[in-house]
Design an enzyme around this catalytic site. Structure first.
Site, PDB file in Angstrom:
ATOM      1  N   TYR A  43       0.836  -1.206   0.000  1.00 11.19           N
ATOM      2  CA  TYR A  43       0.000   0.000   0.000  1.00 11.19           C
ATOM      3  C   TYR A  43       0.869   1.255   0.000  1.00 11.19           C
ATOM      4  O   TYR A  43       0.633   2.198  -0.746  1.00 11.19           O
ATOM      5  CB  TYR A  43      -0.920  -0.011   1.216  1.00 11.19           C
ATOM      6  CG  TYR A  43      -1.800   1.202   1.316  1.00 11.19           C
ATOM      7  CD1 TYR A  43      -2.987   1.285   0.602  1.00 11.19           C
ATOM      8  CD2 TYR A  43      -1.445   2.279   2.121  1.00 11.19           C
ATOM      9  CE1 TYR A  43      -3.798   2.401   0.677  1.00 11.19           C
ATOM     10  CE2 TYR A  43      -2.242   3.401   2.206  1.00 11.19           C
ATOM     11  CZ  TYR A  43      -3.419   3.454   1.485  1.00 11.19           C
ATOM     12  OH  TYR A  43      -4.203   4.574   1.565  1.00 11.19           O
ATOM     13  N   SER A  90      -4.221  11.352   9.133  1.00 10.27           N
ATOM     14  CA  SER A  90      -3.276  10.304   8.787  1.00 10.27           C
ATOM     15  C   SER A  90      -1.863  10.866   8.976  1.00 10.27           C
ATOM     16  O   SER A  90      -1.691  11.953   9.524  1.00 10.27           O
ATOM     17  CB  SER A  90      -3.501   9.870   7.342  1.00 10.27           C
ATOM     18  OG  SER A  90      -2.631   8.839   6.989  1.00 10.27           O
ATOM     19  N   LYS A 126       5.389   2.534  15.746  1.00 10.35           N
ATOM     20  CA  LYS A 126       4.082   2.682  15.084  1.00 10.35           C
ATOM     21  C   LYS A 126       3.397   1.322  15.052  1.00 10.35           C
ATOM     22  O   LYS A 126       3.710   0.459  14.241  1.00 10.35           O
ATOM     23  CB  LYS A 126       4.267   3.223  13.665  1.00 10.35           C
ATOM     24  CG  LYS A 126       2.961   3.474  12.920  1.00 10.35           C
ATOM     25  CD  LYS A 126       3.243   4.056  11.537  1.00 10.35           C
ATOM     26  CE  LYS A 126       1.937   4.351  10.792  1.00 10.35           C
ATOM     27  NZ  LYS A 126       1.179   3.107  10.514  1.00 10.35           N
ATOM     28  N   ARG A 147     -11.861   5.711  13.656  1.00  8.18           N
ATOM     29  CA  ARG A 147     -11.498   6.860  12.835  1.00  8.18           C
ATOM     30  C   ARG A 147     -12.415   7.052  11.638  1.00  8.18           C
ATOM     31  O   ARG A 147     -12.784   8.168  11.291  1.00  8.18           O
ATOM     32  CB  ARG A 147     -10.050   6.739  12.340  1.00  8.18           C
ATOM     33  CG  ARG A 147      -9.623   7.946  11.499  1.00  8.18           C
ATOM     34  CD  ARG A 147      -8.147   7.930  11.174  1.00  8.18           C
ATOM     35  NE  ARG A 147      -7.780   6.859  10.266  1.00  8.18           N
ATOM     36  CZ  ARG A 147      -6.552   6.682   9.783  1.00  8.18           C
ATOM     37  NH1 ARG A 147      -5.587   7.500  10.155  1.00  8.18           N
ATOM     38  NH2 ARG A 147      -6.277   5.693   8.961  1.00  8.18           N
TER      39      ARG A 147
END
Length: 729
Positions: A43, A90, A126, A147
């Protein structure tokens, strides 16, 4: 993958179009359906390619560019929707130390800091989880929401009550209103145990019924992130209660008072309130320290009990974060430094051709299952026939695949291309309807020419026509559309508006009652006067997305003008073919000028690709027949009656105006000033022209100031600009 410098504008525009569609699809699969088809690395590679092409061809940035969005809109769900008081953003990505260094330099330039001025950052691992916002009022948890698309998420308050890491009441003296944001995740061991339990439960259920047990039919989660998302987004909170979910905090949203002046102070305050934070969270100073902490986390990654995919950096001072602000979908003061892509070898067992909504023939490679970075991969996109030729792949080849982000994996190398095998022959006819499949000049994509007669396109086009962004007809989902197509009641968009004629037939179908049929017909009837831009978008014309449709109608006002305008442009391009001395491309300046003049629009997102697409669409008889049946040449002549489109305005003194900054700005950097203008709905230009509405001139202003005075353009100083900003905020 071609270097952008080697691409023509047409090739770049086509690739950007493909990237926008592919990324949008995978955003939906990942964020709305918890069913990704590709890895995080894959991605990221798609997003990265999009960013590189947009930087090389800024004039081709699409209105529906992935760089402008966050997540994906909430899909149809039994969970209630929640509008976030503060948008959930984001993060921009970096993939090596050099890019991190460039980000630090941009921060320094934006804040107008000297080269040796110290900058403190925070750095933390992360985690690969599901973003969650926890709203506390007077210290009590009142709402938890996912979200979603950043603006609207799903209410999962009953579900988070079963996550031990999330307290119902905060410790100590918390702000009156405080939204704590973080990630819901599942540890690796718990993920493995969950999949084992799901398999055991399915086996036991089959044995109890005396049925043969088929492990292939058991739905297991592909990775811990999917398991966490699927477990949290349950209508029945008792299901969530059985799933071993964890949470940690990494930020905040709306707050009546922020408990600290730095990122580090607030995170430690959140920790004191009773929320866990990353054990690897640290405050560091300077680029070298950031990279050192990244390497420390990378070395610890294999032994961590949870999945991570990078390290997040944030500017520590909150006043600097406020000044840096945001770009379209991410803060300037934060960056995700991602880990390198992972690779594996496997066998290409088959190449299938899928026909999409627009008729594009997409080759999909079927792989012998292989584990890459904790995810079992069985499919890989081969993009188009040119990519197949470049890789030289054939059925039976050994290939190297790469996960370059949470998207569809890609083949990076063919290990057996020297072995003699039958080459793969890309079809020249649609595998679904037999119509001719061709590639337009300057394009790599091969498309079916069957249009609405193609079964593959019919379903997808009708799904698009009634989708949330188009006519938004509730109750007409994919299964219903497919059922009605099977009975021959739906062959095109017009038939949807005529379904009331089939009421008796629909009632005769299993599962339909009078109430459900009448509700569906009422929902359809409610769209007899649809929003004009939604209607235009719903027709699925190539290059005409939701934003482009609105921009077109802002210029034209009345949607009924489009056929005549398209015919005028078709005649123009027929009478004015490109000369031999011009670059053979649909993107030359002369054609662009004709598009803007004929279609009465000046929006940057509308170029010659849109003009040609509209001309081609209305040049086809069957498309004009659909248009006439739907809309007609005048109000009341068709099945729908879309109103005249009205331009939306922004409540700002400079909204819609073009602003230029010149000279030395003393209270902010030039980038910060431009960001302010864009936030107020203005266009920040780099040069003065007759189209300029306002010049903000600081000390040392030179030629731009002189030209503005010659053109009679309004000129103000920095203080005047600050006053405009204060009145608009």
């Amino acid at each position: 993958m071609d270097d952008p410098a080697d691409l023509t504008e047409a090739e770049a525009a086509n690739e950007l179009m493909r990237l926008a569609r592919t990324i949008r699809k995978h955003n939906r699969l990942y964020h709305a359906e918890d069913a990704p088809e590709i890895t995080d690395q894959e991605y990221d590679a798609l997003v990265r390619r999009n960013e590189v092409l947009e930087a090389a061809f800024p004039q081709l940035v699409r209105p529906d560019s992935p760089s402008k969005g966050v997540g994906h809109e909430v899909a149809a769900s039994p969970l209630s929707k929640v509008t976030h008081a503060v948008r959930m953003m984001s993060l921009d990505n970096a993939f090596d130390a050099e890019e991190v260094g460039e980000w630090v330099a941009r921060v320094r330039r934006f804040l107008d800091l000297d080269a040796d001025a110290p900058i403190a950052f925070t750095a933390e691992d992360k985690i690969d989880g599901l973003s969650l916002s926890l709203r506390y009022e007077d210290g009590e948890l009142v709402r938890a929401a996912t979200r979603g698309d950043g603006q609207v998420g799903e209410d999962v308050t009953p579900n988070v009550a079963h996550i031990a890491d999330i307290p119902a009441k905060l410790n100590g003296d918390a702000p009156d209103v405080f939204e704590i944001r973080g990630e819901v995740y599942m540890e690796r061991a718990a993920f493995a145990d969950l999949n084992t339990r799901l398999m055991d439960e399915a086996r036991a259920a089959a044995e109890a019924k005396g049925e043969d047990f088929d492990p292939a039919k058991v739905r297991q989660f592909a990775n811990p992130r999917n398991a966490a998302a699927g477990s949290l987004r349950q209508k029945d909170a008792s299901v969530t209660a059985k799933r071993p979910l964890r949470f940690w905090a990494h930020g905040w949203g709306e707050a009546s008072e922020v408990p600290g002046k730095t990122q580090h102070e607030v995170i430690r305050a959140i920790e004191a309130f009773g929320l866990p934070v990353s054990p690897l969270f640290a405050q560091v100073e300077g680029l070298d320290a950031l990279i050192a902490h990244y390497e420390k986390i990378a070395s610890a990654r294999p032994d961590l009990p949870y999945e991570i995919d990078g390290v997040v950096y944030k500017v520590d001072r909150l006043d600097w974060q406020d000044r840096l602000g945001f770009v379209a979908k991410a803060p300037r003061w934060a960056l995700a430094h991602k880990f390198p892509a992972e690779r594996a070898e496997t066998t290409l067992e088959a190449i299938d051709i899928q026909v999409g909504r627009t008729g594009k023939l997409t080759p999909v490679g079927r792989l012998a299952p292989v584990l890459v970075g904790g995810v079992t991969v069985t499919n890989v996109t081969l993009h188009n026939r040119d990519e197949i030729a470049r890789l030289g792949v054939r059925v039976g080849d050994r290939v190297v695949i790469q996960r370059a982000g949470d998207v569809i994996p890609q083949v990076v190398e063919n290990l057996t291309r020297e072995v003699e095998r039958e080459p793969f022959v890309f079809p020249d006819h649609c595998p679904d309807c037999g119509s001719e499949a061709v590639a337009e000049e300057g394009e790599v994509d091969v498309r079916c020419t069957g249009g609405l007669i193609c079964p593959a396109q019919r379903l997808e086009r009708l799904k698009h026509f009634v989708s949330r962004g188009a006519l938004d007809i509730e109750g007409l989902g994919e299964k219903t559309i497919a059922q009605f197509i099977e009975h021959g009641w739906l062959t095109g968009p017009v038939d949807i508006l005529r379904l009331h004629e089939k009421r008796t037939d629909i009632l005769a179908l299993d599962g339909w009652q009078e109430k459900s049929v009448d509700n569906l017909l009422a929902a359809i009837e409610d769209k007899r006067t649809p929003d004009a831009a939604r209607l235009l978008f719903g027709l699925g014309i190539r290059h005409v997305g939701a934003v482009t449709a609105r921009d077109l109608l802002k210029g034209l006002g009345d949607i009924r003008k489009l056929p005549a305008k398209a015919a005028e442009f078709h005649a123009y391009r027929t009478e004015n073919p490109q000369g031999a001395d011009e670059k053979v491309s649909p993107f030359n300046a002369r054609m662009l000028e004709a598009v803007r003049r004929i279609y009465e629009v000046q929006a940057d997102g509308i170029g010659t690709a849109v003009g040609h697409a509209l001309a081609d669409f209305f040049h086809e008889d069957h498309n004009r027949q659909v248009w006439d049946a739907l809309i007609g040449p005048e109000p009341g002549a068709g099945e729908v009656d879309p109103p005249v489109y009205e331009v939306e305005t922004v409540a700002s003194p400079v909204a819609g105006k073009t602003v230029v900054f010149t000279g030395k700005l003393e209270t902010m950097s030039r980038d910060e000033a431009k960001a302010q203008a864009e936030r107020l709905g203005a266009k920040a230009a780099g040069s003065v022209s007759a189209k300029t509405d306002l010049l903000v001139a600081g000390p040392g202003a030179g030629s731009k100031l002189k030209k503005a005075e010659e053109l009679g353009i309004e000129v103000i100083d920095e203080a005047g600009w600050a006053e405009i900003v204060s009145k608009a905020s």
